[in-house]
Design an enzyme around this catalytic site. Structure first.
Site, PDB file in Angstrom:
ATOM      1  N   LYS A   1       0.667  -1.582  -0.006  1.00 37.23           N
ATOM      2  CA  LYS A   1      -0.086   0.625   0.303  1.00 37.23           C
ATOM      3  C   LYS A   1       1.109   1.373   0.297  1.00 37.23           C
ATOM      4  O   LYS A   1       2.392   1.197   0.082  1.00 37.23           O
ATOM      5  CB  LYS A   1      -0.521  -0.078   1.042  1.00 37.23           C
ATOM      6  CG  LYS A   1       0.144  -0.054   2.328  1.00 37.23           C
ATOM      7  CD  LYS A   1      -0.908  -0.359   3.280  1.00 37.23           C
ATOM      8  CE  LYS A   1      -0.617   0.222   5.342  1.00 37.23           C
ATOM      9  NZ  LYS A   1      -0.973  -1.268   5.870  1.00 37.23           N
TER      10      LYS A   1
ATOM     11  N   TYR B   1      12.244  31.388   5.144  1.00 36.08           N
ATOM     12  CA  TYR B   1      10.537  32.463   5.772  1.00 36.08           C
ATOM     13  C   TYR B   1      11.033  33.234   7.258  1.00 36.08           C
ATOM     14  O   TYR B   1      11.372  32.123   7.603  1.00 36.08           O
ATOM     15  CB  TYR B   1       9.528  31.662   5.006  1.00 36.08           C
ATOM     16  CG  TYR B   1       9.684  31.633   4.130  1.00 36.08           C
ATOM     17  CD1 TYR B   1       9.558  32.354   3.083  1.00 36.08           C
ATOM     18  CD2 TYR B   1       9.212  30.232   3.323  1.00 36.08           C
ATOM     19  CE1 TYR B   1       9.718  32.299   1.538  1.00 36.08           C
ATOM     20  CE2 TYR B   1       9.199  30.077   1.666  1.00 36.08           C
ATOM     21  CZ  TYR B   1       9.281  31.447   1.227  1.00 36.08           C
ATOM     22  OH  TYR B   1       9.124  30.863  -0.862  1.00 36.08           O
TER      23      TYR B   1
HETATM   24  C1  LIG Z   1      -0.135  -1.997   6.946  1.00 36.07           C
HETATM   25  C2  LIG Z   1      -1.075  -2.860   7.426  1.00 36.07           C
HETATM   26  C3  LIG Z   1      -0.287  -4.355   7.380  1.00 36.07           C
HETATM   27  C4  LIG Z   1       2.033  -3.925   7.557  1.00 36.07           C
HETATM   28  O1  LIG Z   1       2.706  -4.128   8.621  1.00 36.07           O
HETATM   29  P1  LIG Z   1       4.034  -3.676   9.153  1.00 36.07           P
HETATM   30  O2  LIG Z   1       3.785  -3.203  10.174  1.00 36.07           O
HETATM   31  O3  LIG Z   1       4.202  -2.748   7.639  1.00 36.07           O
HETATM   32  O4  LIG Z   1       4.220  -4.872   9.016  1.00 36.07           O
HETATM   33  C5  LIG Z   1      -0.867  -5.783   7.666  1.00 36.07           C
HETATM   34  N1  LIG Z   1      -2.180  -5.972   7.932  1.00 36.07           N
HETATM   35  C6  LIG Z   1      -2.960  -4.503   7.891  1.00 36.07           C
HETATM   36  C7  LIG Z   1      -3.794  -4.622   7.721  1.00 36.07           C
HETATM   37  C8  LIG Z   1      -2.486  -3.505   7.386  1.00 36.07           C
HETATM   38  O5  LIG Z   1      -2.853  -2.262   7.413  1.00 36.07           O
END
Ligand SMILES: *Cc1c(COP(=O)(O)O)cnc(C)c1O
Length: 368
Positions: free
Chosen positions: A38, A264
């Site tokens: 993701k 700034y």
């Molecule tokens: C993002 C996510 C993961 C991955 O978690 P990590 O800590 O990055 O390994 C796993 N399961 C769900 C439901 C997530 O939203």
């Protein structure tokens, strides 16, 4: 590796392989591996990362939103893709692109069955999400009867897996709470299986869950951050290799006198004769304003240079009074040695945030 001559994010696919193999080595041989890609694969590039993981024979991929799954399918990725957080408005697209939805409440369950029936689907795979304490998404254990009755009443969908998510798998002060989550999930899974008459896959571990809770690996694990080289503990970090390096270049050097100000709102005032470097990376690239005013830092010729003044949209200024360097020299924002997690910590945040913030206008460069 040629020196950076503009802002680039270098992605080390060899490190990805190494992290994947390390995490896999923690699993039983028949436990499946889902790679979470993701948010552009945690800020790197979801297509390149997914292609590489496909070569490594990953079992599953996951994205948060439907659109992210569509991008992967359009790029030719054929591995099953779980969409962790879809909305009913996406369900036609989900089926059209062979994506597999997380079903997390009654509304979503009903809506997906309706679309799957309209599309004449048979046993379309879905993943039923249970809340065991994170209180973010998912059904409650008490919903099992209802879900099972809905599933039995239709041939259009089938529960490929049921899953949950740990709230504090990296926090060893929360072992008791996490164990309760694991137990509660196992109970839910058992009653679900009993009602349904078949056994869906079970999964609940993220990266820290893989490392800290081997008894909860179940049929599959879902790893994100570990694949990208961060383990949420100093010990695990030693075994993993950061995949992404963010580099830039010195655009200009300024010599300023005592009392002159930088940037700034004149947020920084020189204490004496000082030397500053201007670097082409700003909050629009993912270096947020919270890194300004000496919180964050970069590395030039191996020396640490603090960010001074406010972070601009497209630039930061750093103090290089103590560093021998020239315009055109390479700047390391983070890499495998100067870790993104350390920079994140300087502004009170975590590796996940700084990695996923790197904006799409930063050029990605891949090597293996
Ligand atoms: C993002 C996510 C993961 C991955 O978690 P990590 O800590 O990055 O390994 C796993 N399961 C769900 C439901 C997530 O939203």
């Amino acid at each position: 590796m040629p020196k950076a001559n503009e802002t680039v994010l270098e992605i080390d696919l060899g490190a990805l392989t190494q992290n994947f193999n390390y995490l896999k080595s923690k699993l039983q041989p028949n436990t499946k591996f889902l790679a979470v890609v993701k948010a552009f694969a945690y800020g790197s590039d979801s297509v390149e990362i997914a292609k590489h993981l496909e070569k490594l024979e990953v079992d599953y991929l996951a994205v948060a939103y439907t659109k992210e799954g569509v991008v992967l399918r359009d790029a030719g990725i054929t591995t099953p893709i779980l969409v962790l957080h879809p909305q009913p408005v996406n369900f036609k697209t989900i089926i059209e692109y062979c994506l597999e939805p997380s079903i997390y409440n009654v509304k979503v369950l009903k809506a997906f069955i309706k679309v799957a029936e309209e599309q004449k689907q048979n046993n379309y795979p879905v993943h039923i999400k249970f809340n065991t304490g994170l209180n973010r998404l998912g059904f409650w254990e008490s919903d099992v009867d209802y879900i099972a009755s809905k599933l039995k009443a239709t041939r259009s969908i089938m529960a490929k897996s049921i899953f949950s998510h740990l709230a504090a798998s990296e926090d060893l002060n929360e072992i008791e709470f996490t164990n309760r989550q694991i137990e509660s999930f196992k109970t839910t899974a058992k009653s679900f299986e009993d009602q349904l008459g078949y056994r869906p896959w079970l999964h609940m571990c993220n990266t820290s869950g893989v490392i800290n809770y081997p008894e909860a690996h179940l049929d599959m694990v879902r790893c994100g951050i570990g694949l990208y080289g961060f383990g949420n503990s100093a010990e695990e970090d030693k075994m993993l290799k950061p995949v992404a390096s963010l580099k830039s270049v010195i655009s200009q050097i300024h010599m300023i006198e005592k009392g002159e100000t930088v940037g700034y709102n004149r947020a920084y005032t020189a204490k004496g004769f000082e030397k500053t470097a201007t670097i082409p990376i700003g909050h629009a690239d993912g270096i947020g304003r919270q890194y300004g005013n000496k919180k964050g830092f970069v590395f030039i010729n191996g020396k640490k240079a603090p960010i001074i003044g406010n972070v601009c949209m497209d630039m930061i200024m750093v103090n290089i009074t103590h560093i021998d360097c020239n315009e055109g020299d390479e700047v390391i924002i983070f890499d495998a040695n100067n870790k993104a997690s350390d920079l994140a910590e300087s502004a009170n945040t975590i590796s996940y945030e700084i990695l996923t913030a790197i904006s799409q206008r930063v050029k990605r460069y891949f090597y293996n």
